[in-house]
Design a protein around this motif. Structure first.
Motif, PDB file in Angstrom:
ATOM      1  N   SER A   1      43.754  39.941  35.196  1.00 14.26           N
ATOM      2  CA  SER A   1      44.723  39.130  34.455  1.00 14.26           C
ATOM      3  C   SER A   1      45.997  38.911  35.273  1.00 14.26           C
ATOM      4  N   ALA A   2      46.432  39.946  35.994  1.00 10.51           N
ATOM      5  CA  ALA A   2      47.629  39.802  36.838  1.00 10.51           C
ATOM      6  C   ALA A   2      47.381  38.802  37.971  1.00 10.51           C
ATOM      7  N   SER A   3      46.157  38.800  38.516  1.00 13.04           N
ATOM      8  CA  SER A   3      45.815  37.847  39.578  1.00 13.04           C
ATOM      9  C   SER A   3      45.807  36.419  39.036  1.00 13.04           C
ATOM     10  N   ALA A   4      45.287  36.243  37.832  1.00  8.88           N
ATOM     11  CA  ALA A   4      45.269  34.918  37.214  1.00  8.88           C
ATOM     12  C   ALA A   4      46.696  34.410  36.999  1.00  8.88           C
ATOM     13  N   GLU A   5      47.593  35.309  36.593  1.00  8.03           N
ATOM     14  CA  GLU A   5      48.987  34.909  36.408  1.00  8.03           C
ATOM     15  C   GLU A   5      49.615  34.522  37.748  1.00  8.03           C
ATOM     16  N   LEU A   6      49.344  35.290  38.789  1.00  2.00           N
ATOM     17  CA  LEU A   6      49.918  34.998  40.101  1.00  2.00           C
ATOM     18  C   LEU A   6      49.421  33.653  40.629  1.00  2.00           C
ATOM     19  N   LEU A   7      48.136  33.371  40.445  1.00  6.21           N
ATOM     20  CA  LEU A   7      47.582  32.085  40.862  1.00  6.21           C
ATOM     21  C   LEU A   7      48.238  30.943  40.086  1.00  6.21           C
ATOM     22  N   TYR A   8      48.427  31.146  38.791  1.00 11.71           N
ATOM     23  CA  TYR A   8      49.089  30.143  37.955  1.00 11.71           C
ATOM     24  C   TYR A   8      50.497  29.852  38.472  1.00 11.71           C
ATOM     25  N   GLU A   9      51.256  30.911  38.783  1.00 15.85           N
ATOM     26  CA  GLU A   9      52.630  30.732  39.247  1.00 15.85           C
ATOM     27  C   GLU A   9      52.681  29.981  40.574  1.00 15.85           C
TER      28      GLU A   9
ATOM     29  N   ASN B   1      43.258  24.266  33.832  1.00 15.23           N
ATOM     30  CA  ASN B   1      42.397  25.459  33.841  1.00 15.23           C
ATOM     31  C   ASN B   1      43.151  26.700  34.294  1.00 15.23           C
ATOM     32  N   LEU B   2      44.210  26.519  35.094  1.00 19.51           N
ATOM     33  CA  LEU B   2      44.985  27.656  35.573  1.00 19.51           C
ATOM     34  C   LEU B   2      45.829  28.280  34.469  1.00 19.51           C
ATOM     35  N   ASN B   3      45.998  27.571  33.352  1.00 14.17           N
ATOM     36  CA  ASN B   3      46.819  28.082  32.250  1.00 14.17           C
ATOM     37  C   ASN B   3      46.110  29.174  31.444  1.00 14.17           C
ATOM     38  N   TYR B   4      44.836  29.410  31.765  1.00 16.05           N
ATOM     39  CA  TYR B   4      44.032  30.357  30.984  1.00 16.05           C
ATOM     40  C   TYR B   4      43.174  31.213  31.917  1.00 16.05           C
ATOM     41  N   PHE B   5      42.738  32.345  31.413  1.00 16.46           N
ATOM     42  CA  PHE B   5      41.752  33.172  32.117  1.00 16.46           C
ATOM     43  C   PHE B   5      40.682  33.593  31.118  1.00 16.46           C
ATOM     44  N   MET B   6      39.478  33.810  31.619  1.00 16.38           N
ATOM     45  CA  MET B   6      38.359  34.147  30.742  1.00 16.38           C
ATOM     46  C   MET B   6      38.474  35.588  30.242  1.00 16.38           C
ATOM     47  N   SER B   7      38.226  35.762  28.951  1.00 16.35           N
ATOM     48  CA  SER B   7      38.292  37.093  28.339  1.00 16.35           C
ATOM     49  C   SER B   7      37.099  37.319  27.422  1.00 16.35           C
ATOM     50  N   PHE B   8      36.771  38.579  27.237  1.00 17.64           N
ATOM     51  CA  PHE B   8      35.768  39.018  26.273  1.00 17.64           C
ATOM     52  C   PHE B   8      36.530  39.772  25.200  1.00 17.64           C
ATOM     53  N   LEU B   9      36.654  39.156  24.017  1.00 16.46           N
ATOM     54  CA  LEU B   9      37.470  39.703  22.925  1.00 16.46           C
ATOM     55  C   LEU B   9      36.591  40.478  21.963  1.00 16.46           C
ATOM     56  N   ILE B  10      36.968  41.723  21.711  1.00 14.89           N
ATOM     57  CA  ILE B  10      36.128  42.617  20.921  1.00 14.89           C
ATOM     58  C   ILE B  10      37.010  43.448  19.992  1.00 14.89           C
ATOM     59  N   ALA B  11      36.497  43.748  18.795  1.00 15.59           N
ATOM     60  CA  ALA B  11      37.269  44.551  17.834  1.00 15.59           C
ATOM     61  C   ALA B  11      37.555  45.932  18.418  1.00 15.59           C
ATOM     62  N   GLU B  12      38.755  46.442  18.156  1.00 19.17           N
ATOM     63  CA  GLU B  12      39.170  47.694  18.786  1.00 19.17           C
ATOM     64  C   GLU B  12      38.284  48.876  18.395  1.00 19.17           C
ATOM     65  N   SER B  13      37.659  48.819  17.218  1.00 15.36           N
ATOM     66  CA  SER B  13      36.771  49.911  16.807  1.00 15.36           C
ATOM     67  C   SER B  13      35.429  49.842  17.523  1.00 15.36           C
ATOM     68  N   ASN B  14      35.176  48.741  18.237  1.00 10.99           N
ATOM     69  CA  ASN B  14      33.868  48.514  18.848  1.00 10.99           C
ATOM     70  C   ASN B  14      33.837  48.861  20.334  1.00 10.99           C
ATOM     71  N   VAL B  15      34.987  49.251  20.909  1.00 11.33           N
ATOM     72  CA  VAL B  15      34.972  49.670  22.310  1.00 11.33           C
ATOM     73  C   VAL B  15      34.683  51.171  22.383  1.00 11.33           C
ATOM     74  N   LYS B  16      34.154  51.596  23.501  1.00 15.40           N
ATOM     75  CA  LYS B  16      33.879  53.008  23.743  1.00 15.40           C
ATOM     76  C   LYS B  16      34.758  53.469  24.901  1.00 15.40           C
ATOM     77  N   ILE B  17      35.625  54.430  24.625  1.00 22.24           N
ATOM     78  CA  ILE B  17      36.566  54.912  25.635  1.00 22.24           C
ATOM     79  C   ILE B  17      36.102  56.270  26.164  1.00 22.24           C
ATOM     80  N   TYR B  18      35.894  56.318  27.461  1.00 23.98           N
ATOM     81  CA  TYR B  18      35.566  57.570  28.140  1.00 23.98           C
ATOM     82  C   TYR B  18      36.783  58.038  28.935  1.00 23.98           C
TER      83      TYR B  18
END
Length: 405
Positions: free
Chosen positions: A212-220, A229-246
């Protein structure tokens, strides 16, 4: 308000999707990588590693150009095709133990800059600039940022209903995972999703801070070009209860000149220590730590009376740093000190034992996983986690969906 947009995705043809998509490049052992590149001409790894055929050792600029050319070749050969209209996708990953379901969309650089998309991890500038150069040279990205949103009953219900429709893809991998992709293309569905996320408010980066930081730098750097297309970056949006944190466990090469006895004595000032001998012991709650030293496991429990002024100070990874790694073992730079390395908690505790028994490392620490509420509180307070504090699932398949710049 979180802004999401559909986009004209590039993706594999239906008949080749299981052959094209791959795990992240750095997850393959050299033998696995060679096997894929030798025997699967459709693997997206050929795009990511285009110099393999000639075993070339090349500079980054030339490598990036070869990546762009190989990507173009895959499109020319109709291995990859492009959507005629902007779409969202619903994507599900089924493992042996868990199912992850989320939405693939474009997310806003402006939201990232205004802290609507919140961060909890620091970035290394050289990595940000390197990936920015990669994006600039290749013109595409296939590694979405993993973003969590607060659980929403209406959105959950809509996802369950959408999953009843015919899927675009359904395939399995050699890791015994099942992947299913649905296209979200009707104007009504697209409008509903956009309004739904606009009402959600803040969302949180779980994995992909450098991307995400690289996408912002490229945009700037390139925003004067007028390329939307530079105004956005691709994301995978998921409910917070559905992620698994190790957790990320730590292995240390030496005791910083201390004898085993002196080291245990210094630890005892801050922790209750119990020798677990050969029991494969790992912590079961916060403020507990596992340790492996000299062929024996130990439990370390932070002594009573501790008080913390912030959520950062109370993180187990930060406690280990401030109580042990820095003052006793002399490790100041968690990112760059060669005396420390990291093993994801997704791997068995036996891995830590085996690595240390081989002799290159002398000491291992096992942590309890961070909770999503801690991550959100850090982000809400503009605080940054110590490096390698979390390893988060799900992981996205390279080459499944491509966002062109």
């Amino acid at each position: 308000m979180a802004k999401i947009i559909p986009f004209k995705a590039v993706r594999p043809t239906r008949d080749k999707v299981s052959l094209v998509t791959s795990r992240s490049y750095d997850e393959y052992s050299p033998a696995e990588l060679a096997s894929q590149l030798d025997f699967n001409p459709f693997s997206f790894l050929h795009v990511l590693n285009p110099a393999y055929v000639n075993q070339q050792k090349i500079g980054l600029e030339k490598r990036f150009k070869l990546v762009a050319q190989k990507y173009h070749d895959f499109k020319e050969e109709d291995v990859l095709i492009k959507e005629e209209d902007p779409v969202f996708f619903l994507y599900e990953i089924q493992t042996k133990t868990q199912t992850f379901t989320g939405i693939i969309a474009g997310t806003s650089i402006e939201d990232y800059q205004n802290n609507v998309i919140k961060k909890h991890e620091d970035t290394l500038q050289y990595r940000v600039e390197l990936f920015k150069d990669y994006l600039h040279s290749t013109g595409f990205n296939t590694e979405p940022v993993l973003i969590t949103y607060p659980d929403d009953a209406e959105l959950t219900s809509w996802i369950l209903e959408k999953k009843q429709a015919d899927s675009l893809y359904e395939f399995s991998t050699t890791k015994r995972e099942k992947h299913i992709l649905w296209k979200i293309e009707t104007p009504e569905e697209i409008s509903w999703l956009k309004h739904k996320f606009a009402a959600i408010g803040s969302v949180y980066i779980a994995d992909g801070h450098h991307r995400s930081a690289s996408a912002e730098l490229l945009y700037e750097e390139d925003k004067a070009s007028g390329n939307e297309n530079l105004n956005y970056f691709m994301s995978f949006l998921i409910a917070e209860s559905n992620v698994k944190i190790y957790e990320y466990n730590r292995i240390i090469r030496d005791l910083n000149g201390h004898s085993k006895e002196d080291f245990l004595a210094l630890l005892s000032n801050e922790f209750w220590i119990k020798n677990k001998e050969q029991e494969l012991w790992k912590p079961t709650k916060k403020f507990e730590f596992g340790m492996y030293l000299d062929n024996e496991f130990y439990s370390l429990v932070l002594k009573d009376g501790h008080s913390f002024s912030s959520v950062l100070e109370s993180l187990d990874a930060q406690i280990l740093y401030t109580k042990v790694l820095h003052p006793i073992l002399g490790i100041t730079d968690l990112r760059n000190d060669e005396r420390i390395d990291y093993i994801p908690g997704k791997q068995s505790i036996v891995t830590i034992k085996e690595v240390i028994d081989e002799g290159e490392f002398e000491l291992g620490f096992m942590l309890f996983p961070t909770d999503i509420s801690e991550i959100k509180e850090l982000a809400d307070n503009n605080l940054i986690m110590p490096p390698k504090s979390t390893y988060i699932d799900p992981k996205f398949r390279s080459g499944l969906v491509v966002y062109e710049l």
